[in-house]
Write a protein that holds these residues in place. Structure first.
Motif, PDB file in Angstrom:
ATOM      1  N   VAL A  57      98.712 -79.868 -43.865  1.00 54.69           N
ATOM      2  CA  VAL A  57      98.155 -78.515 -43.762  1.00 54.69           C
ATOM      3  C   VAL A  57      97.362 -78.358 -42.465  1.00 54.69           C
ATOM      4  CG1 VAL A  57      96.702 -76.774 -44.853  1.00 54.69           C
ATOM      5  CG2 VAL A  57      97.997 -78.358 -46.262  1.00 54.69           C
ATOM      6  N   GLN A  58      96.542 -79.365 -42.150  1.00 58.16           N
ATOM      7  CA  GLN A  58      95.728 -79.296 -40.929  1.00 58.16           C
ATOM      8  C   GLN A  58      96.605 -79.214 -39.683  1.00 58.16           C
ATOM      9  OE1 GLN A  58      92.953 -78.347 -42.110  1.00 58.16           O
ATOM     10  NE2 GLN A  58      91.476 -79.869 -41.425  1.00 58.16           N
ATOM     11  N   THR A  59      97.740 -79.955 -39.718  1.00 59.56           N
ATOM     12  CA  THR A  59      98.661 -79.919 -38.578  1.00 59.56           C
ATOM     13  C   THR A  59      99.303 -78.546 -38.427  1.00 59.56           C
ATOM     14  OG1 THR A  59      99.142 -82.249 -39.006  1.00 59.56           O
ATOM     15  CG2 THR A  59     100.622 -81.099 -37.508  1.00 59.56           C
ATOM     16  N   VAL A  60      99.720 -77.959 -39.563  1.00 59.79           N
ATOM     17  CA  VAL A  60     100.340 -76.633 -39.519  1.00 59.79           C
ATOM     18  C   VAL A  60      99.343 -75.603 -38.999  1.00 59.79           C
ATOM     19  CG1 VAL A  60     101.277 -74.766 -40.953  1.00 59.79           C
ATOM     20  CG2 VAL A  60     102.018 -77.123 -41.338  1.00 59.79           C
ATOM     21  N   ILE A  61      98.085 -75.681 -39.483  1.00 62.31           N
ATOM     22  CA  ILE A  61      97.068 -74.720 -39.051  1.00 62.31           C
ATOM     23  C   ILE A  61      96.734 -74.911 -37.571  1.00 62.31           C
ATOM     24  CG2 ILE A  61      94.639 -74.043 -39.366  1.00 62.31           C
ATOM     25  CD1 ILE A  61      94.987 -74.609 -42.347  1.00 62.31           C
ATOM     26  N   ALA A  62      96.781 -76.160 -37.091  1.00 62.07           N
ATOM     27  CA  ALA A  62      96.430 -76.435 -35.697  1.00 62.07           C
ATOM     28  C   ALA A  62      97.516 -75.997 -34.712  1.00 62.07           C
ATOM     29  CB  ALA A  62      96.144 -77.921 -35.514  1.00 62.07           C
ATOM     30  N   HIS A  63      98.757 -75.806 -35.198  1.00 62.11           N
ATOM     31  CA  HIS A  63      99.849 -75.303 -34.359  1.00 62.11           C
ATOM     32  C   HIS A  63      99.483 -73.908 -33.855  1.00 62.11           C
ATOM     33  CE1 HIS A  63     103.976 -73.678 -33.607  1.00 62.11           C
ATOM     34  NE2 HIS A  63     104.183 -74.918 -33.197  1.00 62.11           N
ATOM     35  N   TRP A  64     100.010 -73.533 -32.671  1.00 59.68           N
ATOM     36  CA  TRP A  64      99.609 -72.231 -32.103  1.00 59.68           C
ATOM     37  C   TRP A  64      99.941 -71.073 -33.037  1.00 59.68           C
ATOM     38  CZ3 TRP A  64     103.003 -68.261 -31.304  1.00 59.68           C
ATOM     39  CH2 TRP A  64     104.367 -68.585 -31.238  1.00 59.68           C
ATOM     40  N   PHE A  65     101.081 -71.185 -33.743  1.00 63.20           N
ATOM     41  CA  PHE A  65     101.438 -70.083 -34.646  1.00 63.20           C
ATOM     42  C   PHE A  65     100.501 -70.055 -35.861  1.00 63.20           C
ATOM     43  CE2 PHE A  65     103.993 -68.025 -37.996  1.00 63.20           C
ATOM     44  CZ  PHE A  65     104.208 -66.803 -37.362  1.00 63.20           C
ATOM     45  N   GLY A  66     100.127 -71.250 -36.328  1.00 60.16           N
ATOM     46  CA  GLY A  66      99.164 -71.334 -37.417  1.00 60.16           C
ATOM     47  C   GLY A  66      97.838 -70.703 -37.031  1.00 60.16           C
ATOM     48  N   LYS A  67      97.413 -70.991 -35.798  1.00 63.95           N
ATOM     49  CA  LYS A  67      96.158 -70.420 -35.308  1.00 63.95           C
ATOM     50  C   LYS A  67      96.249 -68.908 -35.186  1.00 63.95           C
ATOM     51  CE  LYS A  67      94.190 -74.284 -32.742  1.00 63.95           C
ATOM     52  NZ  LYS A  67      94.221 -74.958 -31.442  1.00 63.95           N
ATOM     53  N   LEU A  68      97.420 -68.442 -34.729  1.00 58.67           N
ATOM     54  CA  LEU A  68      97.610 -66.994 -34.585  1.00 58.67           C
ATOM     55  C   LEU A  68      97.491 -66.304 -35.943  1.00 58.67           C
ATOM     56  CD1 LEU A  68      98.364 -64.813 -32.432  1.00 58.67           C
ATOM     57  CD2 LEU A  68     100.736 -65.102 -33.148  1.00 58.67           C
ATOM     58  N   CYS A  69      98.131 -66.890 -36.972  1.00 55.08           N
ATOM     59  CA  CYS A  69      98.028 -66.349 -38.330  1.00 55.08           C
ATOM     60  C   CYS A  69      96.574 -66.365 -38.806  1.00 55.08           C
ATOM     61  CB  CYS A  69      98.887 -67.149 -39.303  1.00 55.08           C
ATOM     62  SG  CYS A  69     100.652 -66.945 -39.045  1.00 55.08           S
ATOM     63  N   LEU A  70      95.896 -67.477 -38.549  1.00 58.66           N
ATOM     64  CA  LEU A  70      94.508 -67.618 -38.976  1.00 58.66           C
ATOM     65  C   LEU A  70      93.617 -66.591 -38.269  1.00 58.66           C
ATOM     66  CD1 LEU A  70      93.362 -69.585 -41.035  1.00 58.66           C
ATOM     67  CD2 LEU A  70      92.559 -71.014 -39.156  1.00 58.66           C
ATOM     68  N   LEU A  71      93.923 -66.342 -36.976  1.00 59.09           N
ATOM     69  CA  LEU A  71      93.164 -65.321 -36.237  1.00 59.09           C
ATOM     70  C   LEU A  71      93.384 -63.946 -36.859  1.00 59.09           C
ATOM     71  CD1 LEU A  71      91.450 -64.638 -33.679  1.00 59.09           C
ATOM     72  CD2 LEU A  71      93.605 -64.290 -32.458  1.00 59.09           C
TER      73      LEU A  71
END
Lengths: 126, 131
Positions: free
Chosen positions: B58-72
């Protein structure tokens, strides 16, 4: 002159057949979620980039676990009330509407139970 | 009586878009977006309960640029829904319906949601050691 029967008036349920319960619970959960959400966001920020052990230690603290359970209950209750209105507004066929509501409410409950179970499992040291 | 093809209220096609109506539909859109986001929150909690290797995924997926974009996006949706939700709670007391008040509270809520989002991400990056 009111066209409603005395029984209908005293029940006060109106055309939605559920009275003000939906409206009121949407507000109650909204108010509860103001501090709970801010606390959760603060916690997630503090955990940014941290490993499994740190996140586990955070969730095992009794205060954290209790607040998480309450936050989960308020979040998913608020969510299914909101999504219910969205479905009722945009889905017009009666059968599709009832089916959509059932799927949405079932999914909300499933997510809520999964989240709460995960919190308890970690909190009790699993 | 035949209603034929008479338009249904509110007949959005002929409305000139206004700030307040854009914010109104954005409240609903952000709410639906946040509902999708709860799936990630549940996934994160379940992974935490499932052990270190699941949590790392999960941490790896969130750390990916697309994961970060979703989180933003979810961060902003959360702060917008929160701020505009408070605006709604004020409206529930019968206050703030004057045209300029409603418009100005809309500006305030939108600006606050952007500011809080930026602050949250600055705080997140500084918590991670100022990357």
């Amino acid at each position: 002159m009111s066209l409603r029967s005395p029984l209908g008036r005293v029940r006060g349920l109106g055309s939605a057949k559920s009275g003000t319960e939906h409206f009121w619970m949407q507000r109650v959960t909204a108010v509860a979620l103001i501090p709970l959400t801010l606390w959760f966001v603060y916690s997630v920020i503090a955990l940014a980039g941290e490993d499994h052990a740190t996140a586990t230690a955070w969730l095992q603290a009794p205060t954290t676990a209790v607040l998480m359970i309450v936050m989960i209950a308020a979040t998913f209750h608020h969510m299914q009330l909101g999504l219910q209105v969205v479905i009722e507004d945009y889905v017009h066929g009666e059968g599709v509407k009832i089916a959509s509501l059932m799927v949405m409410k079932g999914a909300s409950l499933l997510l809520a139970v999964a989240a709460a179970f995960a919190v308890l499992k970690v909190a009790f040291g699993g | 009586m035949s209603n034929g093809d008479r338009p249904l209220s509110p007949h959005l096609q002929i409305y000139a878009w206004q700030w307040t109506m854009a914010l109104s539909i954005l409240h609903r859109a952000s709410g639906v977006g946040l509902a999708v986001g709860t799936v990630i929150m549940v996934w994160w909690l379940m992974a935490l309960a499932n052990g270190a290797s699941a949590f790392d995924v999960v941490q790896t997926v969130i750390a990916h640029w697309f994961g970060k974009l979703c989180l933003l996006g979810w961060t902003w949706a959360l702060f917008y829904h929160l701020c505009n939700g408070i605006r709604h709670l004020v409206w529930d007391t019968g206050r703030g319906f004057e045209l300029d008040t409603a418009r100005n509270s809309g500006y305030l809520v939108f600006a606050a949601s952007v500011v809080f989002t930026v602050l949250a991400w600055i705080a997140g990056y500084s918590a991670m050691g100022g990357m």
